[in-house]
Scaffold this motif. Structure first.
Motif, PDB file in Angstrom:
ATOM      1  N   UNK A 167       0.822  -1.204   0.000  1.00 39.49           N
ATOM      2  CA  UNK A 167       0.000   0.000   0.000  1.00 39.49           C
ATOM      3  C   UNK A 167       0.860   1.260   0.000  1.00 39.49           C
ATOM      4  N   UNK A 168       2.176   1.085   0.137  1.00 39.15           N
ATOM      5  CA  UNK A 168       3.104   2.209   0.179  1.00 39.15           C
ATOM      6  C   UNK A 168       4.048   2.149  -1.015  1.00 39.15           C
ATOM      7  N   UNK A 169       4.530   3.316  -1.489  1.00 33.29           N
ATOM      8  CA  UNK A 169       5.524   3.302  -2.568  1.00 33.29           C
ATOM      9  C   UNK A 169       6.825   2.674  -2.083  1.00 33.29           C
ATOM     10  N   UNK A 170       7.384   1.784  -2.895  1.00 38.13           N
ATOM     11  CA  UNK A 170       8.618   1.100  -2.535  1.00 38.13           C
ATOM     12  C   UNK A 170       9.749   1.505  -3.468  1.00 38.13           C
ATOM     13  N   UNK A 171      10.948   1.475  -2.953  1.00 34.55           N
ATOM     14  CA  UNK A 171      12.140   1.707  -3.760  1.00 34.55           C
ATOM     15  C   UNK A 171      12.880   0.390  -3.942  1.00 34.55           C
ATOM     16  N   UNK A 172      13.280   0.118  -5.172  1.00 33.35           N
ATOM     17  CA  UNK A 172      14.047  -1.078  -5.464  1.00 33.35           C
ATOM     18  C   UNK A 172      15.537  -0.758  -5.345  1.00 33.35           C
ATOM     19  N   UNK A 173      16.262  -1.605  -4.632  1.00 36.87           N
ATOM     20  CA  UNK A 173      17.708  -1.451  -4.467  1.00 36.87           C
ATOM     21  C   UNK A 173      18.402  -2.674  -5.043  1.00 36.87           C
ATOM     22  N   UNK A 174      19.591  -2.477  -5.546  1.00 36.79           N
ATOM     23  CA  UNK A 174      20.369  -3.589  -6.100  1.00 36.79           C
ATOM     24  C   UNK A 174      21.819  -3.480  -5.679  1.00 36.79           C
ATOM     25  N   UNK A 175      22.412  -4.644  -5.462  1.00 33.89           N
ATOM     26  CA  UNK A 175      23.869  -4.741  -5.289  1.00 33.89           C
ATOM     27  C   UNK A 175      24.415  -5.493  -6.484  1.00 33.89           C
ATOM     28  N   UNK A 176      25.466  -4.944  -7.085  1.00 29.83           N
ATOM     29  CA  UNK A 176      26.064  -5.550  -8.267  1.00 29.83           C
ATOM     30  C   UNK A 176      27.249  -6.427  -7.872  1.00 29.83           C
ATOM     31  N   UNK A 177      27.692  -7.218  -8.835  1.00 28.87           N
ATOM     32  CA  UNK A 177      28.784  -8.161  -8.564  1.00 28.87           C
ATOM     33  C   UNK A 177      30.079  -7.456  -8.179  1.00 28.87           C
ATOM     34  N   UNK A 178      30.221  -6.165  -8.552  1.00 24.84           N
ATOM     35  CA  UNK A 178      31.436  -5.428  -8.179  1.00 24.84           C
ATOM     36  C   UNK A 178      31.323  -4.778  -6.804  1.00 24.84           C
ATOM     37  N   UNK A 179      30.214  -5.047  -6.092  1.00 21.42           N
ATOM     38  CA  UNK A 179      30.036  -4.529  -4.743  1.00 21.42           C
ATOM     39  C   UNK A 179      29.311  -3.205  -4.663  1.00 21.42           C
ATOM     40  N   UNK A 180      29.108  -2.517  -5.782  1.00 16.86           N
ATOM     41  CA  UNK A 180      28.404  -1.241  -5.767  1.00 16.86           C
ATOM     42  C   UNK A 180      26.904  -1.460  -5.657  1.00 16.86           C
ATOM     43  N   UNK A 181      26.201  -0.419  -5.220  1.00 22.04           N
ATOM     44  CA  UNK A 181      24.752  -0.496  -5.078  1.00 22.04           C
ATOM     45  C   UNK A 181      24.095   0.659  -5.837  1.00 22.04           C
ATOM     46  N   UNK A 182      22.802   0.493  -6.104  1.00 27.04           N
ATOM     47  CA  UNK A 182      22.058   1.512  -6.830  1.00 27.04           C
ATOM     48  C   UNK A 182      20.588   1.410  -6.456  1.00 27.04           C
ATOM     49  N   UNK A 183      19.882   2.537  -6.548  1.00 31.50           N
ATOM     50  CA  UNK A 183      18.470   2.601  -6.212  1.00 31.50           C
ATOM     51  C   UNK A 183      17.662   3.036  -7.426  1.00 31.50           C
ATOM     52  N   UNK A 184      16.516   2.391  -7.650  1.00 32.09           N
ATOM     53  CA  UNK A 184      15.610   2.764  -8.727  1.00 32.09           C
ATOM     54  C   UNK A 184      15.610   1.750  -9.846  1.00 32.09           C
ATOM     55  N   UNK A 185      14.403   1.302 -10.230  1.00 32.19           N
ATOM     56  CA  UNK A 185      14.281   0.262 -11.253  1.00 32.19           C
ATOM     57  C   UNK A 185      14.966   0.652 -12.557  1.00 32.19           C
ATOM     58  N   UNK A 186      14.655   1.829 -13.077  1.00 34.55           N
ATOM     59  CA  UNK A 186      15.215   2.221 -14.379  1.00 34.55           C
ATOM     60  C   UNK A 186      16.714   2.422 -14.302  1.00 34.55           C
ATOM     61  N   UNK A 187      17.202   2.956 -13.173  1.00 30.38           N
ATOM     62  CA  UNK A 187      18.642   3.142 -13.010  1.00 30.38           C
ATOM     63  C   UNK A 187      19.369   1.803 -12.930  1.00 30.38           C
TER      64      UNK A 187
END
Length: 331
Positions: free
Chosen positions: A134-154
């Protein structure tokens, strides 16, 4: 104890987002089944992303498409709901009318869940449509190089190997949870269908909501995964069908996929227009032994639909197989 299937419609819960979900739902709509669609709310691109930024509501795009796919309104009314303003219109440029209606009703009702239930009645939806949160969610990802990023399109646009994804509440530090009707639908289902859709950005965002993932992992329903036909740039390049299932299992911490539908038909060389379908990469390779090692029943068939120089699932054939799995053979 569940009532026997002979006295009621089979209950099918379809979980996902993106363009693949409406294909399955549209073909299920007129069958003798009780449909519940659980739709991702972590989209941040296009019209949905702009509305989310200014109005701070759950992104409406995937929900809009699902409403239309299950609606029994005349086509002209559905076409109006789907109409997207021309890019020459400075204020409304690129916005779909349905997105604006969903955003407005979300404010009126104090949340996306009640808004969608109201719209479902207005649009004569056959079945149930439940936003995953019921709330807006943010998608987060961690990549194989250890970096992270937020947002589906990003995340998709980074074109880096994704190691894991998770979701967070965009407005608070509370752990994201689905409302109880979502969990009840999963636990009372006869069949859970995942996909087709982007593995990391359409399917997993739903399962990373803790109580949704727990329900899918523990339900007695058969869990069916519809494996993608093409790998996706920035997400699943060079993946086999077994790789897709392995990622799902790793994210939920246990093997939970019972049956996998995989396409056996080859996509013709030089058919795909990669300028138009920029997210498509190469055809998913088939790893039958890998799927069996993961404990999956494998159903391999021609599920391919070639159109507009792209490769998609044939919704009729997929739904025919889903109905066969629950003993509905009169499709």
């Amino acid at each position: 104890m569940r009532d026997p299937l002979t006295t009621r419609q089979p209950r099918i819960v379809v979980i996902g987002g993106g363009t693949g979900l409406p294909v399955i739902l549209g073909n299920l709509r007129d069958q003798n089944v009780d449909i519940t669609a659980v739709v991702t709310v972590a989209d941040d691109g296009g019209s949905s992303g702009i509305i989310r930024h200014y109005v701070n509501v759950v992104p409406p795009g995937d929900i809009r498409n699902v409403l239309v796919s299950l609606s029994e309104l005349p086509n002209i009314e559905k076409d109006i709901f789907q109409y997207r303003f021309d890019t020459n219109d400075d204020f409304f440029a690129g916005h779909a009318i349905g997105n604006l209606i969903i955003a407005a009703l979300s404010e009126m009702k104090g949340g996306i869940f009640d808004a969608v239930q109201e719209l479902s009645e207005m649009m004569k939806v056959r079945g149930h449509i439940f936003p995953a949160s019921n709330e807006p969610l943010e998608l987060h990802a961690q990549f194989s190089d250890g970096t992270t990023m937020t947002g589906e399109s990003e995340i998709t646009g980074a074109h880096k190997l994704i190691q894991r994804v998770w979701v967070e509440d965009a407005d608070s530090d509370d752990e994201p949870e689905a409302v109880q009707p979502v969990i009840d639908a999963i636990m009372n289902a006869d069949q859970i269908v995942l996909g087709p859709g982007s593995l990391f950005t359409s399917i997993l965002p739903n399962l990373m909501i803790s109580n949704v993932g727990e329900a899918v992992r523990t339900t007695s329903a058969e869990v069916v995964y519809i494996c993608n036909i093409m790998t996706q740039k920035g997400e699943t390049e060079n993946f086999s069908d077994a790789d897709h299932v392995q990622v799902l299992n790793e994210h939920l911490g246990a093997p939970f996929i019972n049956t996998v539908l995989v396409n056996s038909k080859k996509v013709p060389d030089e058919y795909i227009d990669y300028q138009r379908w920029t997210e498509m990469s190469t055809q998913v390779t088939h790893d039958f032994n890998g799927l069996r090692r993961l404990g999956c029943r494998v159903i391999s068939s021609d599920f391919l639909e070639l159109r507009d120089n792209g490769a998609f699932h044939n919704g009729q054939e997929v739904v025919r197989e889903l109905l066969n799995l629950i003993g509905q053979t009169n499709y």
